[in-house]
Design a protein around this motif. Structure first.
Motif, mmCIF file in Angstrom:
data_model
loop_
_atom_site.group_PDB
_atom_site.id
_atom_site.type_symbol
_atom_site.label_atom_id
_atom_site.label_comp_id
_atom_site.label_asym_id
_atom_site.label_seq_id
_atom_site.Cartn_x
_atom_site.Cartn_y
_atom_site.Cartn_z
ATOM 1 N N LYS A 284 19.810 20.707 48.729
ATOM 2 C CA LYS A 284 19.726 20.946 47.287
ATOM 3 C C LYS A 284 18.437 21.695 46.977
ATOM 4 O O LYS A 284 17.347 21.242 47.335
ATOM 5 C CB LYS A 284 19.771 19.607 46.557
ATOM 6 C CG LYS A 284 19.838 19.685 45.050
ATOM 7 C CD LYS A 284 20.011 18.274 44.479
ATOM 8 C CE LYS A 284 20.153 18.277 42.974
ATOM 9 N NZ LYS A 284 20.327 16.900 42.443
ATOM 10 N N ILE B 182 26.863 21.787 51.203
ATOM 11 C CA ILE B 182 27.389 20.589 51.852
ATOM 12 C C ILE B 182 27.934 20.997 53.210
ATOM 13 O O ILE B 182 28.817 21.856 53.304
ATOM 14 C CB ILE B 182 28.507 19.951 51.002
ATOM 15 C CG1 ILE B 182 27.989 19.639 49.600
ATOM 16 C CG2 ILE B 182 29.044 18.684 51.671
ATOM 17 C CD1 ILE B 182 29.061 19.476 48.562
ATOM 18 N N ASP C 86 24.464 15.002 45.296
ATOM 19 C CA ASP C 86 25.449 16.053 45.562
ATOM 20 C C ASP C 86 25.935 16.742 44.288
ATOM 21 O O ASP C 86 26.886 17.509 44.315
ATOM 22 C CB ASP C 86 26.640 15.491 46.341
ATOM 23 C CG ASP C 86 27.294 14.303 45.657
ATOM 24 O OD1 ASP C 86 26.891 13.965 44.522
ATOM 25 O OD2 ASP C 86 28.192 13.698 46.265
ATOM 26 N N ILE D 82 23.688 17.173 52.784
ATOM 27 C CA ILE D 82 23.554 17.806 51.474
ATOM 28 C C ILE D 82 22.197 18.501 51.401
ATOM 29 O O ILE D 82 21.160 17.891 51.671
ATOM 30 C CB ILE D 82 23.658 16.772 50.337
ATOM 31 C CG1 ILE D 82 24.903 15.884 50.504
ATOM 32 C CG2 ILE D 82 23.620 17.457 48.977
ATOM 33 C CD1 ILE D 82 26.201 16.580 50.303
#
Length: 755
Positions: free
Chosen positions: A323, A417, A67, A321
């Protein structure tokens, strides 16, 4: 090096907190200052251990979490310490094992624990355990560093005020590490041997040790460019469990949870234009379950549906999450640029739902642009009313709609998130739609859709789930919660008519995805049956006829059959004719089943509803009657089977013979005729006119002798709308042009949706 997951699953692995490689390590740059974007969201420029933390991260020694946080204040456990030391010194795996009672072979740190313990760096505790989850104290850490790096006593005398509090087994190592100026005392002259070591202290001590043993050189201070946070970003300084999901090769996806997850399995379902992959988990000790469904569309885009179901009163928080790297810029196009003005309706009451959060648009360093639609989180309570073994009604009590999305952009990496919070005995849903390209090619089209969604928010699905969308139900359904915030799967809104129309206009991928998603939801809703059963009881029908769910709503089935027939034909679905044939056959069979209201032996109306448990004939409303007749005419055109035309003629004959009874004194049409032949109720403003126009077009090709009565009804209905300035829909305008009656277009505004 063997890697054992926290969660045992073939495709789902728990992310290791620290890096797995080393060695020798010097930074050749000696500039006064370096400037770079921060690797971590929680290490600012003025943080006391910034340089050591960033240097170790650069060397891939001690990294952060998925995160984007480093969590400098989090304490380090013995298992984590074994991992860091083993990787730093590149200690190979060993065949030798020590039977620690608290370390099983599937432990994430198993190999590192065994390799460091067999080398004597770690030693068993007195009770035979390793203490894998116990925090490292300062005196224990001193001993580990001395043993791991084989530090020697250099003879200088060091005294601490609290020397008597240091355990005898560690006092010599505390002296040695202090003489090397790696671990010094506190300002107050104490060593504080029992204080736990956090991640920032661990990094500084490890960094000093590497310099003292000539494994790295001193590096210049780094001046970082601060990350960009969304306004609602909340840091989570405490440690969390991370589980990786194999959703997308370009976007790392993790579950961040307060509690560990147990993997329950992976399954997949193939559809004509999509494939579902479902990952299921149990949340340890919480009686809660997480289901993540990736719905891959055949164009490469995909939905991600997340459902958190809590069967206890425990508080549960889950974060998804996402990314992605190599990004140059990020922009969030928000829906709330277009405010929703009216949220109350006489039929549906107050509707607190709105629309998705918006579209995240990412521009990559190579110039590519991708878009992702982010939905809200919907927390609800499941309601079920059982009448018998075969009869029950399902609704949801919506507790709240909340914005789930927050984000941070750092060092070319975008981290989103999406947070799901359960307060107990509830279900929390969230969805997103991702594309490696544009969902909306034209920004104007995107803005138009967002604006339209604000105006027609009740009919634009915002609460999507893997089982279909939930929308506000009329307050005349049961079970009805005390909050009156009752939601259910409305079959008319499962099909994406508006999306189909817009897709045929401009080929936007977003609308294509909605249509395919609708195909999947309709197939799942129907199951193995040939028709769609309503799962929510209408108290209006229950009070009239004692009908409860499940029952067949002819209007719902007619519109679904047409939607699948027309869209399936355009999409080249090999089974596009099946829903049309099945429903037309069902209509033909209703005369023998007694579900009709006779005008004479050769003329009748088919009832609006076919109860599946109760034996009763309901009323017939004009819009249902026309819809059924139009299906039969369409089926006759498609298949050439005379039984469809015969049934359609009987329906039209009933309308012809009772045309004057259907017309109200004000020129409008009565809503329905009862089984005892009473014409009552106020008709829909636009829906029935759309149906009449469709009937006119169909009969024009089959039997023009049927047109005069239909035309009279069209003109009367259009005149009523015009007198009352009730406007018209896009379908009415287009239809009147096609049948060359555009001169009777009602006065008022043009609407996208029939009222």
């Amino acid at each position: 090096m063997k890697f054992s997951s926290i969660i045992q699953a073939p495709l789902i692995v728990a992310l290791l907190i620290f890096s797995v490689s080393f060695f020798i390590l010097s930074n050749t740059s000696h500039a006064e200052d370096q400037q770079s974007a921060s690797n971590f969201t929680d290490i600012p420029n003025n943080f006391w251990a910034k340089d050591e933390i960033l240097h170790l991260a650069q060397l891939n020694k001690m990294n952060g979490y998925p995160d984007g946080q480093y969590r400098p204040a989090a304490f380090v456990t013995r298992g984590e310490a074994a991992k860091i030391i083993s990787d730093t010194l590149e200690i190979p795996d060993t065949d030798s094992t020590i039977p620690f009672s608290d370390v099983e072979e599937n432990n994430a740190y198993y190999n590192e624990i065994m390799s460091t313990s067999t080398r004597g760096i770690f030693q068993p505790k007195k009770d035979g355990t390793f203490g894998v989850n116990e925090y490292i104290s300062r005196e224990e850490f001193a001993t580990l560093i001395v043993r791991a790096f084989k530090l020697k006593d250099i003879g200088t005398s060091i005294n601490f005020r609290d020397l008597d509090k240091i355990n005898k087994s560690h006092i010599n190592d505390v002296q040695i590490i202090s003489k090397h100026n790696i671990m010094t005392g506190k300002v107050n002259g104490n060593f504080e041997p029992n204080t736990y070591v956090n991640r920032s202290h661990f990094a500084v001590i490890l960094h000093r040790t590497l310099k003292a043993t000539k494994l790295i050189e001193k590096v210049p201070s780094v001046k970082i460019i601060e990350p960009k946070f969304s306004s609602n970003f909340i840091a989570v300084p405490e440690k969390r469990h991370f589980t990786e999901l194999p959703i997308d090769n370009d976007v790392q996806t993790f579950i961040r949870s307060n509690d560990s997850l147990t993997f329950l399995g992976e399954s997949s379902i193939k559809y004509t234009f999509a494939k579902d992959t479902i990952y299921s988990y149990a949340i340890k000790g919480k009686s809660a379950y997480l289901k993540v469904t990736k719905r891959l569309i055949n164009n490469g885009d995909y939905f991600l549906f997340t459902e958190l179901k809590n069967t206890s009163n425990n508080f549960v928080k889950i974060d998804i999450i996402r990314k992605q790297v190599d990004i140059n810029s990020v922009e969030l196009h928000r829906y709330d640029r277009y405010p929703i003005e009216e949220k109350y309706d006489d039929t549906f009451g107050y509707d607190p739902t709105s629309y998705p959060t918006g579209i995240i648009e990412k521009t990559f360093t190579n110039g590519r642009v991708s878009q992702e639609m982010i939905g809200q989180a919907y927390r609800s309570k499941e309601l079920k009313l059982k009448y018998s073994k075969k009869a029950f009604s399902n609704t949801r009590d919506l507790v709240e709609e909340t914005e789930a999305y927050s984000s941070v952009f750092l060092n070319g990496t975008h981290i989103s998130i999406n947070t799901l919070i359960s307060h107990g005995y509830d279900i929390v849903d969230h969805w997103s739609m991702s594309s490696k390209e544009h969902l909306f090619i034209d920004k104007k089209n995107m803005d138009n859709w967002m604006s339209e969604s604000a105006i027609n928010f009740r009919k634009r699905n915002s609460w999507y789930t893997a089982e279909g969308p939930y929308n506000k139900m009329a307050t005349s359904v049961e079970p009805l919660p005390l909050s009156f915030q009752v939601y259910g799967r409305n079959l008319l809104l499962v099909k994406e008519d508006r999306a189909l129309y817009l897709y045929m206009q401009n080929d936007e991928p977003y609308f294509y995805n909605l249509i395919v998603n609708s195909f999947v939801n309709l197939q799942n809703f129907k199951g193995e049956k040939n028709y769609w059963e309503t799962e929510v009881t209408s108290t209006y029908l229950k009070n009239l006829y004692n009908i409860t769910a499940p029952f067949i709503d002819t209007r719902f089935n007619e519109q679904i059959a047409l939607f699948l027939y027309r869209s399936g034909k355009d999409f080249k679905d090999p089974n596009y004719q099946t829903p049309l044939r099945n429903y037309a056959n069902l209509l033909v069979s209703q005369e023998s089943k007694g579900n009709v209201i006779h005008v004479d032996p050769d003329s009748y109306y088919i009832a609006d509803y076919f109860p599946l448990v109760q034996d009763i004939t309901t009323h017939s409303s004009m819009n249902h009657v026309l819809g059924g007749m139009n299906i039969l005419l369409t089926a006759y055109e498609e298949f050439g089977d005379e039984k469809y035309l015969t049934t359609a003629i009987k329906i039209q004959s009933a309308i012809d013979k009772e045309k004057d009874l259907w017309l109200r004194p004000d020129g409008d049409i009565w809503y329905k005729v009862s089984t005892d032949k009473e014409f009552i109720g106020r008709d829909y403003s636009h829906l029935t006119l759309e149906d009449l126009i469709n009937s006119y077009k169909l009969w024009s090709k089959i039997d023009s002798s049927r047109l005069p009565v239909i035309e009279e009804l069209i003109r009367s209905k259009a005149n009523y709308l015009s007198k009352n300035k009730l406007g018209y829909t896009t379908k009415i305008k287009k239809g009147l042009k096609e049948i060359q009656m555009i001169e009777i277009l009602p006065q008022g505004s043009e609407l996208t949706d029939a009222q």
